[in-house]
Design a protein around this motif. Structure first.
Motif, PDB file in Angstrom:
ATOM      1  N   LYS A  93       0.815  -1.216   0.000  1.00 62.13           N
ATOM      2  CA  LYS A  93       0.000   0.000   0.000  1.00 62.13           C
ATOM      3  C   LYS A  93       0.847   1.264   0.000  1.00 62.13           C
ATOM      4  O   LYS A  93       0.335   2.359  -0.281  1.00 62.13           O
ATOM      5  CB  LYS A  93      -0.944   0.011   1.201  1.00 62.13           C
ATOM      6  N   SER A  96       0.881   1.813  -3.962  1.00 65.38           N
ATOM      7  CA  SER A  96      -0.304   1.687  -4.812  1.00 65.38           C
ATOM      8  C   SER A  96      -1.569   1.816  -3.962  1.00 65.38           C
ATOM      9  O   SER A  96      -1.570   1.427  -2.783  1.00 65.38           O
ATOM     10  CB  SER A  96      -0.296   0.318  -5.515  1.00 65.38           C
ATOM     11  N   PRO A  97      -2.664   2.318  -4.553  1.00 68.55           N
ATOM     12  CA  PRO A  97      -3.926   2.416  -3.819  1.00 68.55           C
ATOM     13  C   PRO A  97      -4.754   1.130  -3.817  1.00 68.55           C
ATOM     14  O   PRO A  97      -5.859   1.111  -3.276  1.00 68.55           O
ATOM     15  CB  PRO A  97      -4.668   3.526  -4.570  1.00 68.55           C
ATOM     16  N   ASP A 100      -5.961  -0.132  -0.377  1.00 69.25           N
ATOM     17  CA  ASP A 100      -6.999   0.734   0.184  1.00 69.25           C
ATOM     18  C   ASP A 100      -8.319   0.557  -0.554  1.00 69.25           C
ATOM     19  O   ASP A 100      -9.392   0.533   0.072  1.00 69.25           O
ATOM     20  CB  ASP A 100      -6.559   2.195   0.130  1.00 69.25           C
ATOM     21  N   HIS A 101      -8.270   0.421  -1.880  1.00 70.37           N
ATOM     22  CA  HIS A 101      -9.498   0.189  -2.647  1.00 70.37           C
ATOM     23  C   HIS A 101     -10.167  -1.118  -2.208  1.00 70.37           C
ATOM     24  O   HIS A 101     -11.388  -1.170  -2.011  1.00 70.37           O
ATOM     25  CB  HIS A 101      -9.179   0.120  -4.142  1.00 70.37           C
TER      26      HIS A 101
END
Length: 315
Positions: A93, A96-97, A100-101
């Motif tokens: 994380k 990259s998102p 979280d997504h």
């Protein structure tokens, strides 16, 4: 209990392996100018896109991971019906998102799954766990292979979860890039100032290659070696030492930003392959994901394994 496994397409494992073990892929879409490709781990499509676009304009690429809504729809429409418990293993994380997504999507999924399962004739509960592998590219493959191994051995979800979360702490990914100018240009396009102009210029002028190490979401240089091939040979030799010292899982993962035959011709590769065979270590080799190549440049090499303790990389 039917246990499902999900990875994003930055996870460098062969497509044949992922398909054989029914591992679902969250594709990451790459756009370079007017050219667009959703990365589903198709090595031939990746290489064709690499040769056509990445070499010239890859630093300008836009990467688009699955949104919260897309992840939610994938689970509700298919995964909550096919499985009782799903592990979703993502790229770190810190880079990259996607984690979280997936985490955001999980709340809605757990609130909405009952209707879909009931319509499929299954009134039992569904559960999922999003795992941050805390690593990148080939190093993501370490957790995925272990999850497959444990699931196929009949282990339950609690044991798999504990194992994967502990393994993330001890997974080490090492990368050697070929082109520091490209790496700097790409980093700047994403607002990452970790590769300075001076270091890139000096490195390219003197042919100095950094060995970058990722563990627990943190990335940094652990060595600087003159020449790409000598750097690779030292990394392979270091990996052999770690194999002899004992790994946490019988797995080494390699990925390469180009044709695999080029990687197999690098110095030290035959010795690494022989060491894996002699120590019952499974060696996975894959073309680097398109996401990986647009971020670090063509021709980069990644080596990954899981081991306890920190071993100093010797130049």
């Amino acid at each position: 209990m039917r246990i499902g496994l999900v990875v994003d397409s930055a996870c460098d494992l062969p497509l044949e392996y992922l398909q054989r073990h029914e591992v679902t892929i969250l594709p990451i879409t790459v756009r370079i100018g007017e050219a667009v490709l959703a990365d589903h781990r198709d090595e031939q499509a990746t290489l064709e896109f690499l040769h056509a676009h990445v070499a010239e304009r890859g630093a300008e690429a836009e990467t688009m991971p699955y949104t919260v809504q897309q992840i939610q729809e994938l689970f509700i429409n298919r995964l909550v019906i096919d499985y009782d418990y799903v592990f979703c293993m993502t790229i770190t994380k810190s880079r990259s998102p996607i984690f979280d997504h997936a985490q955001q999507a999980s709340f809605a999924i757990l609130n909405e799954y009952k209707a879909a399962r009931s319509a499929a004739g299954n009134p039992t509960p569904f559960a999922l766990r999003v795992i941050d592998t805390q690593n990148l590219f080939a190093a993501q493959g370490i957790a995925a292979v272990e999850a497959v191994r444990l699931r196929d051995a009949g282990e339950g979800a609690p044991k798999i979860r504990a194992r994967l979360e502990n393994l993330a702490l001890h997974t080490h990914g090492y990368m050697i890039p070929r082109d520091l100018y490209y790496l700097r240009a790409r980093a700047r396009s994403k607002g990452d100032r970790s590769v300075g102009l001076l270091s890139a210029a000096l490195g390219s002028a003197l042919d100095i290659k950094p060995v970058l190490h990722c563990n627990r979401g943190e990335t940094g240089a652990v060595a600087k070696i003159k020449g790409f091939e000598p750097a690779v040979e030292k990394l392979f030799a270091f990996t052999i030492k770690r194999i002899h010292a004992g790994l946490m899982t019988p797995t080494v993962c390699l990925s390469y930003g180009g044709e695999l035959d080029e990687m197999r011709a690098l110095p030290g590769y035959p010795e690494l392959r022989a060491a894996c065979a002699a120590n019952n270590i499974e060696l996975f080799e894959s073309v680097m994901s398109l996401t990986g190549m647009v971020n670090v440049g063509k021709g980069a090499l990644v080596v990954a394994f899981a081991a306890e303790g920190q071993a100093r990389f010797e130049e």
